[in-house]
Motif scaffolding. Structure first.
Motif, short mmCIF file in Angstrom:
data_model
loop_
_atom_site.label_atom_id
_atom_site.label_comp_id
_atom_site.label_asym_id
_atom_site.label_seq_id
_atom_site.Cartn_x
_atom_site.Cartn_y
_atom_site.Cartn_z
N PHE A 20 70.31 37.44 74.31
CA PHE A 20 70.02 36.83 73.02
C PHE A 20 69.12 37.77 72.23
CE2 PHE A 20 70.66 33.08 75.75
CZ PHE A 20 71.65 32.43 75.03
N VAL A 21 69.51 38.10 71.00
CA VAL A 21 68.63 38.88 70.12
C VAL A 21 67.62 37.91 69.51
CG1 VAL A 21 68.49 40.34 68.08
CG2 VAL A 21 70.46 40.53 69.63
N GLY A 22 66.36 38.12 69.79
CA GLY A 22 65.33 37.18 69.38
C GLY A 22 65.10 37.17 67.88
N PRO A 23 64.53 36.09 67.38
CA PRO A 23 64.25 36.02 65.94
C PRO A 23 63.29 37.09 65.47
CG PRO A 23 63.23 34.18 67.12
CD PRO A 23 64.16 34.84 68.07
N GLU A 24 62.37 37.50 66.34
CA GLU A 24 61.44 38.55 65.94
C GLU A 24 62.18 39.85 65.63
OE1 GLU A 24 59.32 35.56 68.45
OE2 GLU A 24 61.15 36.75 68.70
N ALA A 25 63.16 40.20 66.49
CA ALA A 25 63.95 41.41 66.25
C ALA A 25 64.73 41.28 64.95
CB ALA A 25 64.89 41.65 67.42
N GLN A 26 65.26 40.09 64.71
CA GLN A 26 66.01 39.88 63.47
C GLN A 26 65.09 39.96 62.25
OE1 GLN A 26 68.85 36.61 63.48
NE2 GLN A 26 68.90 36.61 65.72
N GLU A 27 63.88 39.45 62.37
CA GLU A 27 62.92 39.55 61.26
C GLU A 27 62.56 40.99 60.97
OE1 GLU A 27 60.59 35.24 61.58
OE2 GLU A 27 59.92 36.95 62.79
N ARG A 28 62.39 41.78 62.03
CA ARG A 28 62.09 43.20 61.82
C ARG A 28 63.24 43.89 61.11
NH1 ARG A 28 59.51 42.44 66.92
NH2 ARG A 28 61.40 43.00 68.09
N ALA A 29 64.46 43.56 61.51
CA ALA A 29 65.63 44.20 60.92
C ALA A 29 65.80 43.80 59.45
CB ALA A 29 66.89 43.83 61.70
N ARG A 30 65.49 42.55 59.14
CA ARG A 30 65.69 42.08 57.76
C ARG A 30 64.46 42.29 56.88
NH1 ARG A 30 64.15 36.54 57.12
NH2 ARG A 30 65.92 36.15 55.74
N ALA A 32 61.71 40.53 56.74
CA ALA A 32 61.12 39.29 56.23
C ALA A 32 61.10 38.24 57.33
CB ALA A 32 61.92 38.77 55.03
N LYS A 33 60.16 37.32 57.24
CA LYS A 33 60.04 36.22 58.19
C LYS A 33 61.05 35.13 57.86
CE LYS A 33 56.26 37.31 60.65
NZ LYS A 33 56.21 37.34 62.13
N PHE A 34 61.46 34.39 58.86
CA PHE A 34 62.25 33.19 58.65
C PHE A 34 61.35 32.04 58.21
CE2 PHE A 34 65.10 35.32 61.80
CZ PHE A 34 66.24 35.40 61.00
N VAL A 35 61.87 31.21 57.34
CA VAL A 35 61.15 30.00 56.94
C VAL A 35 61.27 28.92 58.00
CG1 VAL A 35 61.13 28.09 55.27
CG2 VAL A 35 61.35 30.44 54.47
N ALA A 36 62.44 28.82 58.61
CA ALA A 36 62.69 27.82 59.66
C ALA A 36 63.31 28.51 60.86
CB ALA A 36 63.60 26.71 59.15
N ARG A 37 62.67 28.36 62.01
CA ARG A 37 63.10 29.01 63.26
C ARG A 37 63.90 27.98 64.06
NH1 ARG A 37 59.83 33.19 66.82
NH2 ARG A 37 60.49 32.64 68.94
N LEU A 38 65.22 27.97 63.86
CA LEU A 38 66.07 26.90 64.39
C LEU A 38 67.21 27.44 65.24
CD1 LEU A 38 66.31 24.77 61.10
CD2 LEU A 38 64.70 24.48 63.00
N GLY A 39 67.01 28.60 65.87
CA GLY A 39 68.11 29.19 66.61
C GLY A 39 67.89 29.37 68.09
N ALA A 326 70.22 34.90 55.36
CA ALA A 326 69.84 35.47 54.07
C ALA A 326 68.97 34.52 53.27
CB ALA A 326 71.10 35.82 53.27
N ARG A 327 69.03 33.25 53.63
CA ARG A 327 68.20 32.23 52.98
C ARG A 327 67.05 31.79 53.88
NH1 ARG A 327 73.02 32.73 51.30
NH2 ARG A 327 73.57 32.35 49.10
N ASP A 328 66.71 32.67 54.82
CA ASP A 328 65.51 32.54 55.65
C ASP A 328 65.60 31.42 56.70
OD1 ASP A 328 64.36 34.61 54.16
OD2 ASP A 328 63.56 33.21 52.69
N ILE A 329 66.82 31.07 57.12
CA ILE A 329 67.01 30.08 58.17
C ILE A 329 67.60 30.77 59.39
CG2 ILE A 329 68.07 27.89 58.83
CD1 ILE A 329 66.12 27.63 56.50
N PHE A 330 66.89 30.73 60.50
CA PHE A 330 67.38 31.31 61.75
C PHE A 330 68.11 30.25 62.55
CE2 PHE A 330 66.11 31.93 66.35
CZ PHE A 330 67.12 32.83 66.65
#
Length: 373
Positions: A20-30, A32-39, A326-330
């Motif tokens: 699983f690619v973690g949300p932190e890695a995705q935030e670094r790639a994009r 920006a932080k996610f508004v809602a961490r739902l993944g 793209a709308r800050d929802i993971f």
């Protein structure tokens, strides 16, 4: 260096992957932080306040190694399940325990059976120890216990894996079905029953299994209902001989003292788990309502997430997932067709549910623009 000749042949043959690619890695790639961490199917409602207090108090003792026998925690877990502590093994989350089970039972080339699209970390461990994975398709949106057992007998599987409730679909089988599966396990096979979400399931899904039954090992976690995913605490329930085998290979000092303290307080605060069930039920209803409002189909869930049928194929679901990001929802989605027609949204506090509901219409429009019907 493209190839390190010091690696074993098996290690050299494997890709360097993360299940699983973690949300932190995705935030670094994009950027920006996610508004809602739902993944990640974390419990956004958090741990019991008693568990938080216990972990805070334990920080002053962090200079000491934790008890390598996990004595107090094993005793408390055993009391909760009305079994002897000899039936309990504690480890650094279910993922670690799954890896140890595979290490104990699977040699290179040994057959292992699971469902196509089921929890990928188990498959990761099987590959890492050289096992031969055999997969059975889901029947509808359910893992198929009967077909898994038939395949296990056919290939003389060392292990057969099933989760109840299921990840990634959120479905569950009733206790009678699971007990029938246990009774049908072939000689020489161990059933790995992953019950990570069982505290959030209907009581009818909770199978009473004799802890002395050598055919099955059950996995539980503090990551879901107990809200302690970051503490990494899981446990196994099984026959004493199966449990004792872990002592041959486990990291005896793998558990942190802080995690032990938190889990001990958490297992003793069952009133809080009752309140979590209520909050999760409300959150599931909010996710389902948002899906229905946008013409999507929420699947019935026995977990702390809702899987949403997008009504199209995997490409469309992936586009919707990317549009949500793209709308800050993971959020995440299943990996294997036909389950990959869906996205999966974790339960969470009201603010997260509102953020998802606000983002979904525009994300859906973007996906439909990319993949018109």
């Amino acid at each position: 260096m493209t190839h390190d000749p010091r690696l074993t042949a098996l290690a050299a043959s494997l890709p360097a992957t993360v299940p699983f690619v973690g949300p932190e890695a995705q935030e670094r790639a994009r950027g920006a932080k996610f508004v809602a961490r739902l993944g990640a199917n974390e419990n956004g409602f958090g741990p019991s306040p008693k568990a938080i207090d216990a972990m805070k108090q334990a920080t002053s003792e962090a200079w000491m190694y934790a008890d390598p026998e996990n004595h107090d925690l094993r005793k408390a877990i055993a009391a909760h399940h009305d079994v002897d502590p000899k039936h309990i093994m504690v480890g650094e989350g279910i993922d670690t325990l799954l890896g140890l089970v595979v290490r104990l039972y699977v040699d290179k080339g040994d057959p292992v059976v699971t469902s196509a699209g089921a929890y990928p970390t188990f498959n990761y461990h099987v590959a890492g120890f050289g096992g031969e994975l055999h997969t059975i398709p889901y029947t509808g949106d359910f893992e198929d216990p009967e077909r898994l057992i038939v395949k296990a007998a056919e290939v003389n599987a060392k292990l057969v894996y099933i989760s109840n409730p299921d990840n990634p679909m959120g479905s569950c089988h009733d206790a009678k079905t699971i007990k029938r599966m246990v009774s049908s396990v072939p000689d020489g096979t161990l059933l790995v029953l992953d019950e990570a979400y069982i505290e959030l399931a209907p009581e009818t899904a909770v199978a009473e299994i004799d802890p002395d039954d050598h055919r099955v090992i059950r996995m539980r976690t503090f990551s879901k209902a107990y809200g302690m995913a970051g503490a990494r605490v899981g446990y196994a329930i099984g026959h004493p001989a199966v449990i004792d085998a872990f002592n041959r290979v486990r990291n005896h000092f793998g558990m942190s003292r802080i995690a032990q303290a938190g889990a001990l307080a958490a297992i003793q605060d069952q009133d809080y788990i009752g309140s979590v069930r209520d909050m999760v039920a409300d959150s599931r209803a909010a996710i389902a309502a948002a899906a229905l409002d946008n013409g999507l189909i929420p699947l019935e869930s026995a977990t702390n997430f809702v899987t949403i049928d997008c009504g199209r194929d995997g490409d469309f679901a992936k586009a919707l997932l990317e549009a949500l990001s793209a709308r800050d929802i993971f959020a995440r989605m299943p990996f294997v067709a036909p389950q990959n027609r869906c996205i999966r949204v974790s339960c969470g506090p009201t603010a997260d549910m509102l953020a998802f509901a606000r983002a979904l219409p525009a994300a859906l429009q973007a996906a439909e623009t990319a993949f018109p019907a």
